[in-house]
Design an enzyme around this catalytic site. Structure first.
Site, mmCIF file in Angstrom:
data_model
loop_
_atom_site.group_PDB
_atom_site.id
_atom_site.type_symbol
_atom_site.label_atom_id
_atom_site.label_comp_id
_atom_site.label_asym_id
_atom_site.label_seq_id
_atom_site.Cartn_x
_atom_site.Cartn_y
_atom_site.Cartn_z
ATOM 1 N N THR A 1 0.752 -1.045 0.027
ATOM 2 C CA THR A 1 0.043 -0.069 0.173
ATOM 3 C C THR A 1 0.782 1.223 0.050
ATOM 4 O O THR A 1 2.051 1.107 0.386
ATOM 5 C CB THR A 1 -1.040 0.083 1.144
ATOM 6 O OG1 THR A 1 -0.159 -0.163 2.510
ATOM 7 C CG2 THR A 1 -1.885 -1.022 1.067
ATOM 8 N N THR B 1 1.295 4.501 1.456
ATOM 9 C CA THR B 1 2.226 5.005 2.807
ATOM 10 C C THR B 1 3.164 3.962 3.210
ATOM 11 O O THR B 1 4.366 4.297 3.625
ATOM 12 C CB THR B 1 1.224 5.414 3.906
ATOM 13 O OG1 THR B 1 0.508 6.340 3.304
ATOM 14 C CG2 THR B 1 2.084 5.921 5.044
ATOM 15 N N CYS B 2 2.847 2.366 3.274
ATOM 16 C CA CYS B 2 3.372 1.665 3.800
ATOM 17 C C CYS B 2 4.663 1.299 3.066
ATOM 18 O O CYS B 2 5.816 1.056 3.661
ATOM 19 C CB CYS B 2 2.565 0.274 4.057
ATOM 20 S SG CYS B 2 1.114 0.370 4.688
ATOM 21 N N THR B 3 4.648 1.302 1.746
ATOM 22 C CA THR B 3 5.664 1.099 1.001
ATOM 23 C C THR B 3 6.678 2.266 0.515
ATOM 24 O O THR B 3 7.833 2.236 0.622
ATOM 25 C CB THR B 3 5.291 0.563 -0.644
ATOM 26 O OG1 THR B 3 4.462 -0.707 -0.147
ATOM 27 C CG2 THR B 3 6.201 0.118 -1.400
ATOM 28 N N LEU C 1 7.935 1.618 5.769
ATOM 29 C CA LEU C 1 9.023 0.720 5.574
ATOM 30 C C LEU C 1 10.570 1.338 5.117
ATOM 31 O O LEU C 1 11.372 0.838 5.776
ATOM 32 C CB LEU C 1 8.521 -0.489 4.419
ATOM 33 C CG LEU C 1 9.725 -1.471 4.368
ATOM 34 C CD1 LEU C 1 10.151 -2.288 5.291
ATOM 35 C CD2 LEU C 1 9.098 -2.147 3.184
#
Length: 161
Positions: A46, A48-50, A54
């Site tokens: 997703t 924001t996560c990527t 992270l």
């Protein structure tokens, strides 16, 4: 009820992709006798996560470990195939544990689940980070919005270490 600082993590099982396939890990395997930074994302791949969450932990990995942390792990309500592909795609394989909370049992036990059905994601985890020492939560940082990674980001964790 949400887990609190000073409480022990619940017993749970995760799956992690390795070169030999899926390996099952327990909370005891991951946290017993160790100081671990754990962060959670609503979903692998997703935005924001990527693009934000992270990468901050990858870029600050050495600085975090230099402050006495034994390990870093990310958990998401995804299957181990997805988590493994995410680790490979981001060049993070072997640098951070990518834990699949495939049935959301760990997330639910923490009281940190989020219903993101409105966005087409279903039941997921809230975005958070925590410092865990020997299975006990020493700090907990939960984001107000799943689209932000500030209080749970690596820079904020570094300040707490």
């Amino acid at each position: 009820m949400t887990i609190a600082v000073g409480e022990k993590l619940p017993e749970a099982k995760f799956k992690e992709k390795t070169a030999d396939g899926a390996v099952e890990l327990t909370t005891a395997d991951l946290f017993a006798g160790k100081k671990v930074v754990l962060f959670a994302v609503p979903g692998a791949f997703t935005p924001t996560c990527t693009l934000n969450h992270l990468p901050g932990y990858l870029e600050n990995r050495d600085a975090i470990l230099a402050r006495g942390v034994d390990d870093i792990a990310v958990v998401a309500v995804n299957d181990w195939h997805v988590m493994g592909a995410w680790a490979q795609q981001t060049n993070a394989l072997g640098k951070i544990h990518f834990l699949a909370d495939f049935d959301a049992s760990f997330t639910k036990a923490l009281g940190l689940e989020a219903d993101l059905s409105g966005g087409g994601l279903g039941l997921r985890s809230k975005r958070y980070s925590m410092l865990v020492e020997d299975g006990v939560v020493k700090s907990l940082n939960v984001e107000e919005s799943p689209g932000q990674a500030t209080v749970s980001g690596a820079a904020a964790m570094l300040e707490q270490l």
